[in-house]
Design a protein around this motif. Structure first.
Motif, PDB file in Angstrom:
ATOM      1  N   ARG A 239       5.001   0.123  -2.132  1.00  0.00           N
ATOM      2  CA  ARG A 239       4.212  -0.647  -3.096  1.00  0.00           C
ATOM      3  C   ARG A 239       5.064  -1.007  -4.306  1.00  0.00           C
ATOM      4  O   ARG A 239       5.721  -0.142  -4.884  1.00  0.00           O
ATOM      5  CB  ARG A 239       3.040   0.221  -3.542  1.00  0.00           C
ATOM      6  CG  ARG A 239       2.081  -0.441  -4.513  1.00  0.00           C
ATOM      7  CD  ARG A 239       0.903   0.498  -4.763  1.00  0.00           C
ATOM      8  NE  ARG A 239      -0.036  -0.020  -5.722  1.00  0.00           N
ATOM      9  CZ  ARG A 239      -1.123  -0.745  -5.426  1.00  0.00           C
ATOM     10  NH1 ARG A 239      -1.387  -1.023  -4.190  1.00  0.00           N
ATOM     11  NH2 ARG A 239      -1.934  -1.174  -6.366  1.00  0.00           N
ATOM     12  N   ILE A 240       5.037  -2.252  -4.698  1.00  0.00           N
ATOM     13  CA  ILE A 240       5.735  -2.642  -5.919  1.00  0.00           C
ATOM     14  C   ILE A 240       4.729  -3.044  -6.988  1.00  0.00           C
ATOM     15  O   ILE A 240       3.652  -3.561  -6.701  1.00  0.00           O
ATOM     16  CB  ILE A 240       6.728  -3.792  -5.700  1.00  0.00           C
ATOM     17  CG1 ILE A 240       6.016  -5.117  -5.382  1.00  0.00           C
ATOM     18  CG2 ILE A 240       7.716  -3.456  -4.590  1.00  0.00           C
ATOM     19  CD1 ILE A 240       6.916  -6.325  -5.550  1.00  0.00           C
TER      20      ILE A 240
ATOM     21  N   LYS B 168       5.634  -0.769   8.258  1.00  0.00           N
ATOM     22  CA  LYS B 168       6.377   0.277   8.979  1.00  0.00           C
ATOM     23  C   LYS B 168       5.822   1.656   8.592  1.00  0.00           C
ATOM     24  O   LYS B 168       5.541   2.490   9.453  1.00  0.00           O
ATOM     25  CB  LYS B 168       7.867   0.204   8.642  1.00  0.00           C
ATOM     26  CG  LYS B 168       8.683   1.305   9.307  1.00  0.00           C
ATOM     27  CD  LYS B 168      10.177   1.203   8.984  1.00  0.00           C
ATOM     28  CE  LYS B 168      10.936   2.355   9.666  1.00  0.00           C
ATOM     29  NZ  LYS B 168      12.400   2.229   9.478  1.00  0.00           N
ATOM     30  N   LEU B 169       5.645   1.865   7.297  1.00  0.00           N
ATOM     31  CA  LEU B 169       5.123   3.152   6.835  1.00  0.00           C
ATOM     32  C   LEU B 169       3.660   3.338   7.242  1.00  0.00           C
ATOM     33  O   LEU B 169       3.245   4.432   7.632  1.00  0.00           O
ATOM     34  CB  LEU B 169       5.279   3.278   5.318  1.00  0.00           C
ATOM     35  CG  LEU B 169       6.676   3.104   4.710  1.00  0.00           C
ATOM     36  CD1 LEU B 169       6.687   3.573   3.258  1.00  0.00           C
ATOM     37  CD2 LEU B 169       7.748   3.824   5.492  1.00  0.00           C
ATOM     38  N   ARG B 170       2.877   2.270   7.151  1.00  0.00           N
ATOM     39  CA  ARG B 170       1.470   2.365   7.546  1.00  0.00           C
ATOM     40  C   ARG B 170       1.344   2.702   9.028  1.00  0.00           C
ATOM     41  O   ARG B 170       0.480   3.500   9.418  1.00  0.00           O
ATOM     42  CB  ARG B 170       0.748   1.044   7.239  1.00  0.00           C
ATOM     43  CG  ARG B 170       0.493   0.853   5.759  1.00  0.00           C
ATOM     44  CD  ARG B 170       0.314  -0.608   5.370  1.00  0.00           C
ATOM     45  NE  ARG B 170      -0.978  -1.134   5.785  1.00  0.00           N
ATOM     46  CZ  ARG B 170      -1.430  -2.329   5.428  1.00  0.00           C
ATOM     47  NH1 ARG B 170      -0.697  -3.118   4.642  1.00  0.00           N
ATOM     48  NH2 ARG B 170      -2.594  -2.748   5.836  1.00  0.00           N
TER      49      ARG B 170
ATOM     50  N   GLY C 214       2.138   6.233   9.446  1.00  0.00           N
ATOM     51  CA  GLY C 214       1.036   7.032   8.933  1.00  0.00           C
ATOM     52  C   GLY C 214      -0.083   7.173   9.951  1.00  0.00           C
ATOM     53  O   GLY C 214      -0.533   8.273  10.240  1.00  0.00           O
TER      54      GLY C 214
ATOM     55  N   HIS D 148       0.835  -1.194   0.000  1.00  0.00           N
ATOM     56  CA  HIS D 148       0.000   0.000   0.000  1.00  0.00           C
ATOM     57  C   HIS D 148       0.872   1.248   0.000  1.00  0.00           C
ATOM     58  O   HIS D 148       0.950   1.939  -0.999  1.00  0.00           O
ATOM     59  CB  HIS D 148      -0.958  -0.047   1.187  1.00  0.00           C
ATOM     60  CG  HIS D 148      -1.898  -1.197   1.124  1.00  0.00           C
ATOM     61  ND1 HIS D 148      -3.143  -1.110   0.576  1.00  0.00           N
ATOM     62  CD2 HIS D 148      -1.759  -2.484   1.486  1.00  0.00           C
ATOM     63  CE1 HIS D 148      -3.754  -2.289   0.618  1.00  0.00           C
ATOM     64  NE2 HIS D 148      -2.922  -3.135   1.172  1.00  0.00           N
ATOM     65  N   LEU D 149       1.552   1.531   1.102  1.00  0.00           N
ATOM     66  CA  LEU D 149       2.401   2.730   1.117  1.00  0.00           C
ATOM     67  C   LEU D 149       3.760   2.430   0.478  1.00  0.00           C
ATOM     68  O   LEU D 149       4.289   3.244  -0.264  1.00  0.00           O
ATOM     69  CB  LEU D 149       2.595   3.234   2.542  1.00  0.00           C
ATOM     70  CG  LEU D 149       1.339   3.737   3.241  1.00  0.00           C
ATOM     71  CD1 LEU D 149       1.720   4.591   4.430  1.00  0.00           C
ATOM     72  CD2 LEU D 149       0.467   4.549   2.304  1.00  0.00           C
TER      73      LEU D 149
ATOM     74  N   ASP E  22       7.150   2.132  -5.486  1.00  0.00           N
ATOM     75  CA  ASP E  22       6.591   3.457  -5.207  1.00  0.00           C
ATOM     76  C   ASP E  22       6.429   3.637  -3.703  1.00  0.00           C
ATOM     77  O   ASP E  22       6.107   2.699  -2.984  1.00  0.00           O
ATOM     78  CB  ASP E  22       5.227   3.602  -5.898  1.00  0.00           C
ATOM     79  CG  ASP E  22       4.819   5.066  -6.042  1.00  0.00           C
ATOM     80  OD1 ASP E  22       5.604   5.955  -5.669  1.00  0.00           O
ATOM     81  OD2 ASP E  22       3.709   5.311  -6.536  1.00  0.00           O
ATOM     82  N   GLY E  23       6.655   4.862  -3.245  1.00  0.00           N
ATOM     83  CA  GLY E  23       6.436   5.179  -1.839  1.00  0.00           C
ATOM     84  C   GLY E  23       7.674   5.037  -0.972  1.00  0.00           C
ATOM     85  O   GLY E  23       7.599   5.220   0.244  1.00  0.00           O
ATOM     86  N   CYS E  24       8.802   4.734  -1.590  1.00  0.00           N
ATOM     87  CA  CYS E  24      10.037   4.583  -0.807  1.00  0.00           C
ATOM     88  C   CYS E  24      10.416   5.945  -0.212  1.00  0.00           C
ATOM     89  O   CYS E  24      10.456   6.948  -0.919  1.00  0.00           O
ATOM     90  CB  CYS E  24      11.160   4.068  -1.693  1.00  0.00           C
ATOM     91  SG  CYS E  24      12.668   3.719  -0.775  1.00  0.00           S
TER      92      CYS E  24
END
Lengths: 363, 363, 363, 363
Positions: C11-12, C354-356, C359, C8-9, C28-30
């Motif tokens: 995302r490949i 981790k990103l979620r 967030g 999600h955050l 995306d989102g790195c």
């Protein structure tokens, strides 16, 4: 994907028809530990509520929002706070007069979604417009109240009506304090007075008018938003366009940008004690889809109420030519009630982007 | 969620910087069995390509798109067709002159995303604007070519430039055949001639100008789109707002709706041999977020090119006050090249909604 | 939604067929500012690469991954770092011998996706299995290398082969150092020696065998994951099940939980100088979908390679009964190469979470 | 992304805590025109309901589901049908005894999500487990009833309990008719009798046991599902793993695949009058993530109820070591009630994939 959801990390899903038993929303992704009770949301709903002046529909809905989940009265912290789990919201439809829908049931009202819903679904809850009714926006306003909590006090979201019919405000008289002093959310008292007369004339004619709403958000730090398809301004544009009857949206100088020259449009920068600042804001607080730290400025156009007393040519559901006059309770200018809805949508977009920015910054 | 993806069932994900080795896209969700080869996409790219007239940047990119996956030369059917798997597209950046970026490296160009990228990410590929360059739109145009295939021949997507600077076309002279006869995609030959002179003056001044693009889509059946947050028009608004330099978008009568009365705005219906039809199209082909079967009409405003020769005040990356003049290859009116990009975005939105409509109708 | 994207955050999106010109991925989102170069990713690919021992297919792919976007050699920071924009990855297919596909083209290989792709899409790139080939997992491994960077050095992701055919390791001899000392990623040297013999026998028979992989992740703090439909363990289960040939996945005690009593299964807690700890780990580091701070323990079962020399009954594309023997380069146990892929999928899930978590915690 | 939503085109979002005023769900994307009333959903809820035998918790919830939106009693068609708009579902919590939560409030129950929720959110609705309670699964069952309607009569979804504790059924005695004849959803009458005794012993001991559930779906055509990250089996795995207390999931031969040889595992094909068929089903009806047309076979393991009377060591919220005994109403084997929940999750996955398949096939 979900047709009735909005947002990514801070995400709302709404349900309900105008004249069903209730309307509701689920707010998912709200951070935990935020003080929240029904009393925090009610004022925003009261601001939007029908029946608050003679210029909006006299439908008398108390619009009491209930929080059914996602908060907890923690006996250790006192007070009710969010728990990080989904917040279920509901408003019961108490004034849904479901007796007689004759014309609405069988004829497609011009300017409404009756025809398109029938073409798409083959069936339609025609009572009060069903799902396509602006009543759904009550849930946006309630959820927007939660979004404001997520954004915190440092971010102020305000909106005003800047044009009704062909008559725009005089921006030199803009006074935010006036917005709550007249039934139009108008920041210019003199223009508000003229609108009163305009509206009375429209009502006599059984007609309606369009309007333009401006939303201004202060306090957003530089850096929110994301490149290319997650732009802060493309999300704001989508957000405003989802509001019933909205036909256009612009950021900063907007359509006026077309007539600008490069040296006017590109906002110059200078340094001050408070840090970098811009010498103008033609870009409305967004560059490359990312916030600049300036005020976000978004405007949107609302078409005239389609439900009018003037007879209109249309078809019935059997494709026979006919006419329709819409009677009953309708705002001559739905743009008025779109003001708090525009604020709410801005709040929803920004709460989502606050969380998204935190998500991608987590290294 | 994905910041660099667009669409749901028909979904593109783009990657690449202006002066990196290549740019690319992945098109996911394309139905199988559609004849598709690189030759089908190249004409759309040629239409958008820099260097095609003296009014657009002379950067000489052949912009040859390669299809790296998702199609197969089936020896049983002959011809190359889509296989239903993701279509990888790539264009190599052959003319990326990466020598000297002095000013762009250290100073924030007014009107560009330099400052906001630095505030968000703390690092930025400044070469040619990096990810924020309009070069990314080449992939939209290529993917839009695939979307057109999904839509089929019955749906025509056309766009035109209808205003440059303060000078708008005369709509009574609208002629689609003119669009390919002048370097402006202008449907009005007389106005195109005036724009020639306007542009030459701007170039002499080292300045730039904004513009307005109109996209018209014919052949969409009634019923595409979805209520509330998946509206056809909110998706179109978002789509256009993701295009570089776009500051406003409107549907049908758009901002003009504000000044209309209800009896003007609500398009009446009548029956004909061909079925139901509307007597006007102030709603631009969408009611309640769902297509009416009329032409979809979308307009968007593009701000002036921010890269101009006129010196501008700004800051450097150490927050010192400074000035910048942008030299090098730049269109005085980026709105021109936005015309094929606007078409491509409309195609992407509609292909997605075609599949979404089919998905929800599967009972 | 996207059929060829994961996460999600973080995302490949992957693309490419086994014998097309290349395979690739977009990450995306790195987050920005992470040191990253091709040299960081290559070791993970080398670990997975065919041809590294006699027990895996001798296809000689150098598998050199290229980073085409999303990083920048910043002259101020030195070194190449991520920029927060999408990272385009590509590996060219240099050893795709595309001469003769006779049987694969016209017959459905038992245990493979040939029949189902044909039923779904009506067309299929049969060369080397096309999109359904395990070659796609090379991109997961490359993207997993980026995910590890996002997770940082405090989180260790390791995997091992714990069963081949009916022969499981002796867990009392588990030694992580052994994993890189044998061609099986086996943590038990004695069992690895027996597997050598087992594999040679299988190869002589022209047959193949299944296996079980165990992934262990240390260093994940308590609190990652999310309730109900965003559970850390449901995302891990999905992740492993997307790997080719995987038929089962379990967390902690897994299927063995069925035979446990409540007092065995519910891990007790005690306090120590280092904070809370658990007296056992039957739950595999997850409770209620959220990490406990213990090791995450995930196991998954891989079915035997379906491509075997033993003749098998099947149908051709015209529905005639026939037989097929698969010749050419194939691992007798695809489970071996699934070990680095399992690690990569765990890394992708955790980077996303981790990103979620960051967030949703942003208040 | 949404932590409390499941599915893409057919999508549910649930809300509510065990002891809050109500629990609910929003079902979005349901096709229009499907006959649907509360009476259609109630039987599925009754099947799952607590209090239906002495082996499940005696909590007496009538669990009456209300449909609050998305259906309409069309006076032209008669009968209540779906309208294509979101279906709001709600069940009031009438038996939530909210008096005394002493131990649960301040201590983390081993095997429960108490500790992890506190670590993640810092606050927790401890009443009856709050959001982490299996009560949430009532909404899955209700939504699953709608999903079954979308799938139609041609698709049969059935589940059974195949193992309780260490005691598995004898598969040679499998009889679907037995499933509704005993309180265990057991297809083998003899084993069911033994489980009765097992359960009584467990109850005397104040302990609990795990179990294994098997879900079988007949009638799915070949071609549903999607490659790589949208696989039918990876979605099923995720779906089952989101059910409370599930620790493992497998498809077809599952973990048993590890011990198979290639010639056993790869299901051979033959032709018959009814079309292609397979000679075995080790792959559980899925190849390459796409349905084969065979029965889908999914098994999942449920850990023992963590709430037991046996005293357990744990910590309180101030990190002091303590003990806890859980009293009150609890199933000794939560696996029993997981049977209808497993069916419901399979229905949700399949309804979503039915629509997704239709979506991508729309050319």
């Amino acid at each position: 994907m979900s047709h009735n959801s909005f947002g990514h990390l801070f995400r709302i899903t709404t349900w309900g028809e105008s004249h069903g038993p209730a309307i509701g929303a689920v707010v998912d992704g709200c951070p935990a530990g935020i003080p929240l009770s029904e009393e925090d949301l009610q004022p925003w709903l009261d601001m939007r509520r029908p029946g608050s002046s003679r210029h909006v529909t006299p439908r008398q809905e108390p619009d009491r929002v209930r929080i059914l989940s996602g908060t907890f009265e923690d006996d250790r912290t006192g007070g009710s706070v969010t728990t990080g789990t989904p917040i279920g919201l509901m408003i019961e439809n108490v004034d849904a007069r479901s007796k007689d829908y004759g014309d609405i049931r069988d004829k497609w009202r011009p300017g409404h979604a009756d025809y398109t819903y029938d073409m798409k679904y083959g069936v339609r809850d025609y009572r009060g417009g069903g799902r396509s009714s602006a009543r759904e926006t009550a849930m946006r306003v309630a959820a927007g109240g939660i979004a404001r909590k997520v954004l915190g006090d440092g971010i102020a979201i305000r909106a005003a009506l800047v044009q009704v019919g062909a008559r725009a405000i005089d921006r030199s008289r803009w006074d935010w304090d006036q917005v709550n002093e007249n039934p139009f959310f108008c920041p210019d008292a003199e223009t508000a007075a003229l609108w009163e007369a305009d509206m009375d004339a429209l009502r006599r004619d059984g007609s309606s008018t369009g309007a333009i709403v401006e939303v201004v958000v202060s306090g957003v730090p530089a850096g929110w938003g994301a490149p290319v398809y997650g732009k802060l301004d493309s999300d704001l544009a989508m957000a405003m366009m989802t509001i019933n009857a909205v036909k256009g949206v612009e950021i900063g100088a907007g359509f006026g940008s077309a007539a600008l020259r490069g040296e006017e449009a590109a906002d110059e920068m200078r340094m001050s004690e408070d840090g970098p600042h811009f010498l103008s804001n033609h870009n409305g607080g967004v560059l490359g889809g990312i916030s600049t730290g300036q005020d976000l400025v978004v405007r949107f156009a609302v078409k005239p109420t389609s439900s009018i007393r003037v007879p209109r040519r249309t078809l019935d559901r059997d494709f026979n030519e006919t006419e329709i006059e819409t009677r009953g309770r309708h705002d001559p200018c739905v743009g008025i009630r779109a003001v708090p809805v525009g604020e709410a949508m801005a709040a929803l977009v920004l709460a989502d982007h606050k969380l998204r920015h935190a998500g991608q910054s987590a290294f």
